[in-house]
Structures are given as C-alpha cells and as structure tokens.
Design a protein around this motif. Structure first.
Motif, PDB file in Angstrom:
ATOM      1  N   ALA A  33       1.603   9.019  -9.275  1.00 28.00           N
ATOM      2  CA  ALA A  33       2.498   9.607 -10.270  1.00 28.00           C
ATOM      3  C   ALA A  33       1.909   9.546 -11.671  1.00 28.00           C
ATOM      4  CB  ALA A  33       3.851   8.901 -10.243  1.00 28.00           C
ATOM      5  N   ARG A  34       1.029   8.592 -11.914  1.00 25.13           N
ATOM      6  CA  ARG A  34       0.392   8.486 -13.229  1.00 25.13           C
ATOM      7  C   ARG A  34      -0.664   9.558 -13.429  1.00 25.13           C
ATOM      8  NH1 ARG A  34      -1.409   2.369 -14.424  1.00 25.13           N
ATOM      9  NH2 ARG A  34      -1.929   3.362 -16.397  1.00 25.13           N
ATOM     10  N   MET A  35      -1.205  10.074 -12.316  1.00 26.41           N
ATOM     11  CA  MET A  35      -2.332  11.007 -12.418  1.00 26.41           C
ATOM     12  C   MET A  35      -1.968  12.437 -12.008  1.00 26.41           C
ATOM     13  SD  MET A  35      -5.273   8.526 -10.779  1.00 26.41           S
ATOM     14  CE  MET A  35      -6.567   9.724 -11.104  1.00 26.41           C
ATOM     15  N   SER A  36      -0.993  12.565 -11.119  1.00 27.13           N
ATOM     16  CA  SER A  36      -0.661  13.883 -10.575  1.00 27.13           C
ATOM     17  C   SER A  36       0.612  14.437 -11.219  1.00 27.13           C
ATOM     18  CB  SER A  36      -0.473  13.779  -9.060  1.00 27.13           C
ATOM     19  OG  SER A  36      -0.008  15.002  -8.524  1.00 27.13           O
ATOM     20  N   PRO A  37       0.651  15.739 -11.461  1.00 22.69           N
ATOM     21  CA  PRO A  37       1.865  16.341 -12.053  1.00 22.69           C
ATOM     22  C   PRO A  37       3.009  16.465 -11.041  1.00 22.69           C
ATOM     23  CG  PRO A  37       0.229  18.032 -11.609  1.00 22.69           C
ATOM     24  CD  PRO A  37      -0.441  16.718 -11.342  1.00 22.69           C
ATOM     25  N   VAL A  38       2.703  16.330  -9.746  1.00 22.13           N
ATOM     26  CA  VAL A  38       3.734  16.428  -8.707  1.00 22.13           C
ATOM     27  C   VAL A  38       3.478  15.358  -7.652  1.00 22.13           C
ATOM     28  CG1 VAL A  38       4.007  18.909  -9.040  1.00 22.13           C
ATOM     29  CG2 VAL A  38       2.418  18.067  -7.291  1.00 22.13           C
TER      30      VAL A  38
ATOM     31  N   ASP B 207       0.816  -1.213   0.000  1.00 22.23           N
ATOM     32  CA  ASP B 207       0.000   0.000   0.000  1.00 22.23           C
ATOM     33  C   ASP B 207       0.851   1.264   0.000  1.00 22.23           C
ATOM     34  OD1 ASP B 207      -2.742   0.990   0.071  1.00 22.23           O
ATOM     35  OD2 ASP B 207      -2.228   1.850   2.018  1.00 22.23           O
ATOM     36  N   PHE B 208       2.144   1.114  -0.249  1.00 23.71           N
ATOM     37  CA  PHE B 208       3.020   2.284  -0.288  1.00 23.71           C
ATOM     38  C   PHE B 208       3.502   2.556  -1.704  1.00 23.71           C
ATOM     39  CE2 PHE B 208       6.983   4.596  -0.084  1.00 23.71           C
ATOM     40  CZ  PHE B 208       6.752   5.566   0.874  1.00 23.71           C
ATOM     41  N   PHE B 209       4.318   1.679  -2.238  1.00 27.34           N
ATOM     42  CA  PHE B 209       4.888   1.912  -3.567  1.00 27.34           C
ATOM     43  C   PHE B 209       3.807   1.889  -4.654  1.00 27.34           C
ATOM     44  CE2 PHE B 209       8.449   0.406  -1.011  1.00 27.34           C
ATOM     45  CZ  PHE B 209       9.369   1.420  -1.253  1.00 27.34           C
ATOM     46  N   ASN B 210       2.840   1.002  -4.524  1.00 24.30           N
ATOM     47  CA  ASN B 210       1.740   0.983  -5.491  1.00 24.30           C
ATOM     48  C   ASN B 210       0.936   2.284  -5.442  1.00 24.30           C
ATOM     49  OD1 ASN B 210       1.637  -1.676  -6.914  1.00 24.30           O
ATOM     50  ND2 ASN B 210       1.552  -2.473  -4.836  1.00 24.30           N
ATOM     51  N   LYS B 211       0.734   2.793  -4.219  1.00 25.71           N
ATOM     52  CA  LYS B 211      -0.044   4.027  -4.062  1.00 25.71           C
ATOM     53  C   LYS B 211       0.655   5.209  -4.732  1.00 25.71           C
ATOM     54  CE  LYS B 211      -1.989   5.143  -0.143  1.00 25.71           C
ATOM     55  NZ  LYS B 211      -2.181   5.543   1.273  1.00 25.71           N
TER      56      LYS B 211
ATOM     57  N   PHE C 124       2.914   0.208 -13.979  1.00 23.22           N
ATOM     58  CA  PHE C 124       2.692   1.654 -13.975  1.00 23.22           C
ATOM     59  C   PHE C 124       3.534   2.365 -15.040  1.00 23.22           C
ATOM     60  CE2 PHE C 124       1.656   0.275  -9.644  1.00 23.22           C
ATOM     61  CZ  PHE C 124       0.412   0.867  -9.467  1.00 23.22           C
ATOM     62  N   ARG C 125       4.365   1.622 -15.763  1.00 17.62           N
ATOM     63  CA  ARG C 125       5.194   2.228 -16.803  1.00 17.62           C
ATOM     64  C   ARG C 125       4.363   2.500 -18.053  1.00 17.62           C
ATOM     65  NH1 ARG C 125       9.963  -2.316 -16.066  1.00 17.62           N
ATOM     66  NH2 ARG C 125      10.563  -1.729 -13.929  1.00 17.62           N
ATOM     67  N   LYS C 126       4.801   3.453 -18.836  1.00 25.56           N
ATOM     68  CA  LYS C 126       4.053   3.864 -20.028  1.00 25.56           C
ATOM     69  C   LYS C 126       3.834   2.705 -20.986  1.00 25.56           C
ATOM     70  CE  LYS C 126       3.932   7.490 -23.541  1.00 25.56           C
ATOM     71  NZ  LYS C 126       4.628   8.674 -24.096  1.00 25.56           N
ATOM     72  N   ALA C 127       4.852   1.877 -21.201  1.00 22.80           N
ATOM     73  CA  ALA C 127       4.729   0.728 -22.096  1.00 22.80           C
ATOM     74  C   ALA C 127       4.826  -0.590 -21.320  1.00 22.80           C
ATOM     75  CB  ALA C 127       5.802   0.785 -23.184  1.00 22.80           C
TER      76      ALA C 127
ATOM     77  N   ILE D  60       9.226   3.318 -12.440  1.00 21.68           N
ATOM     78  CA  ILE D  60       8.112   3.394 -13.397  1.00 21.68           C
ATOM     79  C   ILE D  60       8.458   4.277 -14.595  1.00 21.68           C
ATOM     80  CG2 ILE D  60       6.433   2.995 -11.559  1.00 21.68           C
ATOM     81  CD1 ILE D  60       5.658   5.951 -11.729  1.00 21.68           C
ATOM     82  N   GLY D  61       9.707   4.785 -14.619  1.00 20.25           N
ATOM     83  CA  GLY D  61      10.149   5.577 -15.757  1.00 20.25           C
ATOM     84  C   GLY D  61       9.420   6.897 -15.893  1.00 20.25           C
ATOM     85  N   ALA D  62       9.124   7.538 -14.755  1.00 23.52           N
ATOM     86  CA  ALA D  62       8.386   8.803 -14.779  1.00 23.52           C
ATOM     87  C   ALA D  62       9.216   9.921 -14.152  1.00 23.52           C
ATOM     88  CB  ALA D  62       7.067   8.661 -14.018  1.00 23.52           C
ATOM     89  N   LYS D  63       8.975  11.133 -14.608  1.00 25.24           N
ATOM     90  CA  LYS D  63       9.627  12.308 -14.038  1.00 25.24           C
ATOM     91  C   LYS D  63       8.551  13.221 -13.470  1.00 25.24           C
ATOM     92  CE  LYS D  63      13.646  12.224 -17.132  1.00 25.24           C
ATOM     93  NZ  LYS D  63      14.440  12.996 -18.130  1.00 25.24           N
ATOM     94  N   ARG D  64       8.603  13.439 -12.179  1.00 20.78           N
ATOM     95  CA  ARG D  64       7.643  14.312 -11.506  1.00 20.78           C
ATOM     96  C   ARG D  64       8.384  15.165 -10.488  1.00 20.78           C
ATOM     97  NH1 ARG D  64       5.252  12.322 -14.981  1.00 20.78           N
ATOM     98  NH2 ARG D  64       3.186  11.329 -15.017  1.00 20.78           N
TER      99      ARG D  64
END
Length: 328
Positions: free
Chosen positions: A179-184, A170-174, A317-320, A242-246
């Motif tokens: 990160a997929r929905m929020s810009p920060v 319930d931590f890393f998944n959350k 959660f990664r784009k691809a 997850i290959g994201a930058k926030r």
C-alpha cells in the motif's frame, strides 16, 4: 517489550526439540516453552542466525543446534534425549532445494520417524486447508506431511492454524508494504475468500499446551481467531490501520494466476500461482472441529482479537509512524 522472560516454574528436566524455532511462529513457541520451564533445543538450518533466542530463558535453558529436514541423520541427532518434539517447519514458496515436497512432506516424515524412534510426544503444525486433493502444492504437501506423521506417531497432535498474524507476519506486513508503493491493492478472485486470523501468541500457547499433554492424543485441532473476515475486509482493515486510502481492484483468479506465474520468478514475489490457488478456498475453522472441541478454546486458549494487536506493529507503515492519528 523485551524478549527476556522468566520461567513461571523452575527449569525441569523435560527437553523439547523444536524444529523451525527461529521463524515467525517458532520464536513465540520457544518463549512459551521457556516460560513453562522446559529445556528447549532449537533445531534450525542456520544456528548462527538464531542466537537471539537464548535470552528468552535462563542461561543454558535454550540450546540452538544445526539440523536440516532434508537430512534425516541431522534430524535424528536433534531429537536424541527429547521428551517432546515440535515441528513448525513450513514454506510459503519453494526456493532452490527447499521444495514443498522436501520440506512439508518428506521433512515431516523424517521428524515423525525420529520422534517415534525415541518415544517422544510429537506436536506437528500444519495448516487449515491441507488436503490431498487440493490443486495447490502447498496444501497437498501439508496433507502428505500430516499422513506421514499419523503413520509414524498415531498419537501425535496436529495443529492447523488459519492465517497467523503478529509482528513478523507475512500477510498484513506484506499488504501494508504494498500500500505504501502501489496506487491500488488487488482483490484476488473478488476478495470474498474467508479467513479466521489467529494471533501468533495464541498458536504458540496451543503448542505449549499440546506439549504439556493437555490436548487429545491423536487429534487434529483447527486454530482460528474470534472473527471470520473476507480477504477484502482484511485489506480494508490493513488500510485503516496504516491510515492509507487505496482503491481495491478486483482481479479474477485466472488473471491473478498469470501474474503469479510471472511474479514467482522474482525475489520476494508478492504472490505466486500456488498462493492464488489457495485463495480459491475458505480458510476457517470447520463446524466439526467446533462441535468436537478441537479448537483454541478446546485447549483453554481465549482467541485474541485482530484489532487489539494489528496497530502495535503496522504503525511503522503510517505516514508519521506512531504519531499518525488513526480514527476509531
């Protein structure tokens, strides 16, 4: 990997009752016990939702029954004939009649008294940070539960894990989902609170070893992984996996508490006021526990590194998905 397992030894006559066996940690504990050949009675509120546990053992090795910690009679029935009892029940936020007090304090007392009545070995899973003086209701009721366990079963083994990670955590998944929905992403209190993430499989192994009698009677063990990291470092690790930058935005504790007070009224709240309070204190194994061998290593379990597991479930959660290239 399939949930179907084969016991490492023939099924024994030893019966272990596991409260909360269908939860995140519970399913790993049930699997570990089944592999060691124990008969496992899984006591849960909704047995119709726990059928997935039965293929983890031989036919008849794992039995699922109904029990609710708020009803002591159901708890007593669940431990009848048990050689050992494991209590894994805990909540991160109250919901309806499932309050911190009812589940983590009174519920722990009901399980301990029932175990004492049948003379069963008791393993109780609490949490690092449990404290009667804490301003957090979660931490305070965890401490009350520990005290009730000690009063009823002085030789009980108490296990206090740090933040537990694994496929259903319930931590890393959350935060990966945020990160997929929020810009920060928020750095609550500046993000310097320290954690010692511990793999769910390692905690389950510690529970099994305590059931087996390999822990010191009456001891409280603190379970942490091989590394201590700040909240900020954990968020950066999540973003990398997850290959994201926030951007990470510092959120003072006072502001975060206000946000939590509002958010906790919503279903699936990302943060509550009580959880903000918990973030004011480090969540790591104490020096005393290390010196006295009251750790994973003291139980003969080698802690698993965070990065060796995290990517195996955060890839969704990664784009691809699994095809996304993540630089090392």
């Amino acid at each position: 990997m399939s949930d179907v397992t084969v016991a490492e030894q023939p099924v024994t006559n030893s019966l272990v009752t596991v409260f909360g066996g269908s939860g995140f940690l519970g399913r790993h504990v049930v699997r570990a016990l089944a592999r060691r050949g124990y008969r496992v009675r899984v006591a849960v509120r909704r047995p119709e939702l726990a059928g997935f546990l039965q293929p983890m053992g031989y036919v008849g090795q794992i039995q699922v029954i109904q029990a609710n910690l708020r009803y002591p009679d159901s708890v007593r029935r669940a431990v009848e004939g048990a050689d050992a009892v494991v209590n894994l029940v805990g909540i991160l936020a109250p919901s309806g009649r499932q309050s911190f007090k009812a589940v983590q304090a009174a519920g722990a007392r009901a399980v301990a008294e029932a175990a004492a009545a049948v003379g069963a070995r008791l393993v109780h899973v609490s949490a690092i940070g449990a404290s009667a003086s804490s301003a957090s209701d979660y931490a305070k009721t965890k401490a009350e539960g520990e005290a009730a366990v000690r009063a009823a079963v002085p030789d009980a083994i108490i296990l206090r894990p740090s933040i537990v990670f694994g496929p259903e955590d319930d931590f890393f998944n959350k935060f990966a989902g945020m990160a997929r929905m929020s810009p920060v992403l928020p750095l609550i209190g500046g993000g310097q609170t320290r954690f010692q993430p511990v793999f769910v499989g390692d905690v389950a192994e510690a529970v099994e070893r305590a059931v087996e009698g390999l822990a010191k009677p009456g001891a409280t063990y603190e379970l942490g992984g091989p590394e201590v990291r700040t909240f900020e470092q954990l968020l950066r690790t999540t973003l990398h996996e997850i290959g994201a930058k926030r951007p990470l935005v510092s959120l003072p504790f006072g502001v975060a508490a206000c946000v939590g007070s509002i958010a906790q009224k919503l279903p699936g709240a990302p943060i509550t006021k009580d959880q903000v309070e918990l973030l004011k204190s480090d969540n790591v194994v104490s020096d005393a526990a290390k010196a006295e061998g009251r750790t994973l290593e003291g139980l003969g379990v080698t802690p698993t590194a965070l990065e060796s597991i995290l990517g195996s479930y955060l890839w969704r959660f990664r784009k691809a998905g699994q095809f996304t290239h993540i630089p090392t």
